[in-house]
Write a protein that holds these residues in place. Structure first.
Motif, short mmCIF file in Angstrom:
data_model
loop_
_atom_site.label_atom_id
_atom_site.label_comp_id
_atom_site.label_asym_id
_atom_site.label_seq_id
_atom_site.Cartn_x
_atom_site.Cartn_y
_atom_site.Cartn_z
N PHE A 1 0.86 -1.19 0.00
CA PHE A 1 0.00 0.00 0.00
C PHE A 1 0.89 1.24 0.00
O PHE A 1 1.28 1.76 1.05
N LEU A 2 1.22 1.67 -1.20
CA LEU A 2 2.14 2.79 -1.35
C LEU A 2 1.90 3.45 -2.70
O LEU A 2 1.79 2.76 -3.72
N ARG B 1 -0.13 11.17 5.32
CA ARG B 1 -1.15 11.78 4.49
C ARG B 1 -2.00 12.68 5.38
O ARG B 1 -2.45 12.27 6.44
N GLN C 1 -4.94 14.71 7.09
CA GLN C 1 -6.37 14.50 7.34
C GLN C 1 -7.10 15.81 7.61
O GLN C 1 -8.26 15.96 7.29
N ALA C 2 -6.41 16.71 8.25
CA ALA C 2 -6.96 18.03 8.61
C ALA C 2 -5.73 18.86 8.95
O ALA C 2 -4.63 18.31 9.07
N ILE D 1 -3.07 17.41 11.31
CA ILE D 1 -3.49 16.05 11.68
C ILE D 1 -3.22 15.12 10.51
O ILE D 1 -3.70 15.36 9.40
N PHE D 2 -2.44 14.06 10.75
CA PHE D 2 -1.98 13.19 9.67
C PHE D 2 -2.31 11.73 9.93
O PHE D 2 -2.38 11.29 11.07
N ALA D 3 -2.50 10.99 8.83
CA ALA D 3 -2.56 9.54 8.92
C ALA D 3 -1.18 8.99 8.59
O ALA D 3 -0.44 9.58 7.78
N TRP D 4 -0.84 7.88 9.21
CA TRP D 4 0.45 7.23 8.98
C TRP D 4 0.27 6.08 8.03
O TRP D 4 -0.51 5.16 8.30
N LEU D 5 1.00 6.10 6.93
CA LEU D 5 0.94 5.01 5.96
C LEU D 5 2.00 3.97 6.35
O LEU D 5 2.83 4.22 7.23
N PRO D 6 1.97 2.80 5.72
CA PRO D 6 2.85 1.71 6.17
C PRO D 6 4.33 2.10 6.30
O PRO D 6 4.98 1.76 7.29
N LEU E 1 4.81 4.33 9.35
CA LEU E 1 4.62 3.57 10.59
C LEU E 1 5.88 2.77 10.94
O LEU E 1 6.22 2.60 12.11
N ASP F 1 -0.42 9.25 21.86
CA ASP F 1 -0.83 10.31 20.94
C ASP F 1 -1.46 11.47 21.70
O ASP F 1 -2.43 11.29 22.42
N GLU G 1 -1.90 16.91 16.37
CA GLU G 1 -1.80 15.59 16.96
C GLU G 1 -0.36 15.15 16.80
O GLU G 1 0.25 15.40 15.75
#
Lengths: 587, 587
Positions: A9-10, A35, A37-38, A41-46, A49, A139, A156
């Motif tokens: 997933f990349l 990536r 989110q706001a 505020i970020f999401a961690w991809l593989p 992580l 977090d 965050e």
């Protein structure tokens, strides 16, 4: 099993994200690590992580070595403990607050001093239970006014926060030192250069605090250091106070006409032309006393004016002012403020007027007057006479006016003497990578954490708090280790040890690549395998450079001759290696 | 290095926590695994964190084996994606909502379907990118109305949530099956007995859903199963519908006086005494049609009455009703509701009155009328005539009244036939330990996630969602594995492999214990070492029993003779082992 790019997933991106202000943010998004989110505020991809987990593992190992035990608190907590210490108000709008369905007040914790204190209070009651150091990797949330720079200042973030509990000051010193030593080992393991500087405890309260800064010209923090070993961030710098002087032989103050001189420069020019200095030297800005009117808003809601007197050649440093007046919010006084105090004449403000004291202990305006530490008794100044177009010359501190105290808010300049006498300081910039505090008894007192000592007497516990921003450090490492092609991870935190690329479409090449991957994994190396059958070598190379795994192995046409290429991402150097010797070449 | 109890952050408690309703909660608090922070919100202490990490490792390994990649989202997310799918409203007060300093709406995510969907939309655009399964292990928040039972129903909990993305239904089936298989392996590895039951998709939406239940009499969920292999939770159970019957030969409906019969029992008694059945058999409750008036409140705010017709021998099952009418909130109709509809006479409600249809397609009240699936065309009933003290006998469905549809909200009873014809069902209780959903295209449609298919045509992606409550499972394992002395962890998730206890005060004993510990660690075992010098053997044994490490080694006076004791926590069996052979005895 290797991670295969054909199914991983990349997605690497060709375009920089439009909101990226700094290199780390730009590259971590483009290379598929995080990536948004706001705002903040970020999401961690593989991939991201994996790097985060490596940093966490290094931190955990050193926490264990320092004798700290891991616990874990929720982010969502009741507000009451934060009210008990005053931080619920002091944090102001930076704290996320909410209510549950029964209207009970909750917070998203910005740090966890309060609940760690209560946990220990809950379970421990004797000096025999101490010392204790506990930590979490967790977090956290802060409603930053201007989240920016990607992970460097997010709303965050993942933090390692440790807390120590002792019943003696010497115990606190030892616990503090153990964490401080662990921090040095952590930053060394991460390959992060650091400077330890004196810091202000700020909103945390407490008696002693040091910051670990990574020195870099793009850092957001300014610190000072002397050749003699003094180091402090500007907020914590203290002025070397000149000696007081005798009033003897000083001439009386004299009010002079200085029309059209509302600024320091116009005043100095006018003074030199119309009122030359008796000793023949030129007046300079340093001879003037500038008076700045600020409005302080306390979290509770009260608003108070304060006048700051400082040498005219120094500006107010807002960061130092924020620390000096914390937790108040600071703004410049408004026209309305001046309207209420006709005794202060804008452009010509001073602590004194021909009618008498205006500011300070005896001041007619009743406004608090604090001065720079250089305004010592016996020092004489040119300053406003609170009358339009007039200044007073030779106004002597301690003789003609008395301040309500001193304050450290003037800018620090290269060449200023270090307060410990170790010589002039230079200014440098850095990024905060860790912060250690001796909190002392503030939290334990507010929350009633006491233990019985050797004599059966209840004593208040003394605490320390020790923070490292895991995600911030990840971003700083990315900020330091890259080139125009992409990221270049230090091996200690790289998402993979080796990136193997199979090029072309020959089945023979892919089979050889599989063998190389298996050999590398047999050595215990983590392998990212670019096995995408329909992607051109150029794209694969570009992705490898962007992703930044430090060692790359290219398996291509050379397989026919039994050779592959090793490619060092950092140096760009490529060397041929025998197909069978690839794994061995990794030492 | 062993974990030494002399310095470990652990306090076992003698008293049960006053708020503990279940064994797992009681023991996890007493043994020092967790500590309450607020209703349904807990801190994890070192022991608890170790067990949690073991469960997470098992889950991660099986997710990797299922081809899923790990990512991580924040708990705090913007509200807009949840508004786009309607869940922002549907979740009602169970969702924590807040606003940031700029008044932007945020939520603490109860699950992450929306943002996973948007992440994939953000990065992927072709069928070639699919299938994809991604997951996270993350702390979630739900504002439960009645947080209870410790970790079993908290307001904060750690969840593994996975999401699959496919562009064909067959692809979704395969991705679903891969996660379902992984779940079976996970529960097997955890030693958790499970039943897979058909479930209702509920607020998640979607087409197919199954729950993994651990069967236990103390479970909060009821499920049914037949000897022939049917299994469903009661919410998902569907009635085996009897065949419609012909109207031929049925007598016309007849209104009869039935004074003082507002309940089914009084009605049946009165019918049998005053209006006996022509064929001589007794009337039973199953011959009556009970009509229940409910008020449905939709999240948007509208409130609507609905009348449910069901056989008089069945009660409404509120859980089934909640699912059938989701997301509406259900309450009984109020006096005010009845006052607005004089056509419905409380205690004597029916779909028909001598003046004609009252409920259903032609109903004069305009109120929606839905019936139990057993109310098939041609079935005849005794039911209210909407006139005080009167019922109508022989009212035939399809002839004398027509419902607006059927609804599955009657209670399920042991002996009811399974809908697949596999025989009568029995009822059992269980605890939910996992839930898998075929979401279908609901989320992808709401958020615009489409990819190009083989023909270059945009097709909407079909998704699955797969959840395991990590902290809930930990609590369930604790709930299952304990005795009156304390916890008894299965080895796969125990916080330590071996608990070594040194007793007495002999230096020789402590030295021998150190050697035992070193030998065990050399074998790769994690050791908890009770090295507390001043604690009595009784207290040490009690703590060991409470903490629940499965294997205990007691090093005591036997050292003089070269022996120690092995103690199996589960069986209580103690065996002597030679001091030198302890490590070897662990196989």
């Amino acid at each position: 099993m290797p991670t295969r790019l054909s199914s991983y997933f990349l997605r690497t991106l060709r375009e920089d994200p439009s909101d990226a202000e700094v290199t780390s943010h730009r590259l971590l998004v483009r290379a598929g690590y995080i990536r948004r989110q706001a705002p903040g505020i970020f999401a961690w991809l593989p991939l991201g992580l994996r790097v985060k987990a490596k940093i966490e593992a290094i931190v955990r190992a050193e926490m264990a070595a320092a004798g700290a035990f891991e616990v874990h608190f929720p982010a969502l907590l009741p507000k009451e403990p934060y009210e008990a210490t005053g931080r619920y108000e002091e944090y102001g709008p930076a704290m996320f607050r909410l209510a549950d369905r029964k209207d009970a007040g909750l917070v998203l914790a910005p740090t966890h001093e309060e609940v760690f204190t209560l946990l220990v209070k809950d379970l421990y009651n004797s000096y025999k239970d101490l010392p204790l150091s506990i930590y979490q990797i967790q977090d956290k949330y802060r409603d930053e006014a201007r989240p920016r720079a990607g992970l460097l200042r997010g709303r965050e973030f993942t933090m390692k926060d440790a807390y120590s509990f002792d019943y003696t000051d010497a115990g606190l010193d030892a616990s503090y030192q153990a964490q401080r030593d662990a921090y040095e080992r952590i930053f060394t393991a991460l390959g992060l250069e650091y400077v330890i500087v004196k810091a202000d405890a700020g909103a945390m309260g407490g008696s002693k605090s040091e910051e670990f800064l990574h020195p870099t010209p793009v850092g957001e923090d300014t610190f000072v250091r002397s050749a003699g070993g003094y180091a402090a961030n500007v907020e914590a710098f203290t002025t070397l106070v000149p000696e007081s002087r005798s009033f003897e032989g000083l001439t009386p103050a004299e009010v002079l006409d200085t029309p059209d001189t509302p600024t320091i420069q116009t005043l100095v020019d006018r003074a030199n032309s119309a009122h030359p200095r008796p000793d023949g030297r030129a007046w300079t800005a340093a001879d003037t006393l500038k008076n700045v009117v600020l409005a302080l808003s306390q979290p509770g809601g009260t608003r108070e004016l304060v006048v700051i007197g400082l040498p005219g050649d120094r500006e107010v440093d807002l960061k130092r002012a924020e620390v000096a007046f914390a937790p108040a919010e600071i703004e410049a006084a408004t026209e309305a403020d001046f309207a209420k105090h006709p005794g202060l004449v804008k452009g010509y403000i001073g602590p004194w007027s021909p009618e008498g004291a205006v500011l300070g202990e005896e001041g007619s305006t009743g406004i608090r007057y604090v001065v720079d530490p250089r305004v010592v008794d016996g020092s004489g100044w040119i300053t406003g006479a609170n009358s339009h177009g007039k200044h007073v010359f030779g106004l002597v501190a301690g003789r003609d006016f008395t301040a309500d105290g001193t304050v450290e808010i003037a800018e620090v300049r290269a060449g200023d003497p270090a307060p410990d006498g170790s010589g002039p300081v230079e200014l440098a910039r850095g990024m905060e990578i860790g912060h250690v505090f001796q909190l002392g008894r503030k939290y334990a007192e507010a929350l009633g954490l006491k233990v019985l000592d050797e004599n059966g007497k209840l004593v208040t516990v003394t605490m320390g708090s020790y923070g490292i921003g895991i995600t911030r450090i990840l971003a700083i490492i990315a900020e330091l280790h890259n080139d125009e092609k992409g990221l270049i991870w230090p091996p200690a935190v790289a998402p993979f040890d080796v990136h193997v690329i199979a090029t072309g479409r020959d089945a023979e090449v892919y089979e050889a690549a599989e063998r190389v991957v298996a050999d590398l994994e047999a050595k215990g190396l983590d392998v990212l395998f670019d096995d995408r059958p329909k992607v051109s070598p150029g794209v694969k190379f570009g992705d490898a450079e962007l992703i930044g795994v430090p060692q790359i192995v290219i398996v291509g046409r050379g397989v026919a001759e039994g050779v592959v290429e090793r490619w060092d991402r950092a140096t760009g150097e490529r060397t041929q290696v025998a197909l069978d010797a690839v794994a061995a070449s990794f030492g």
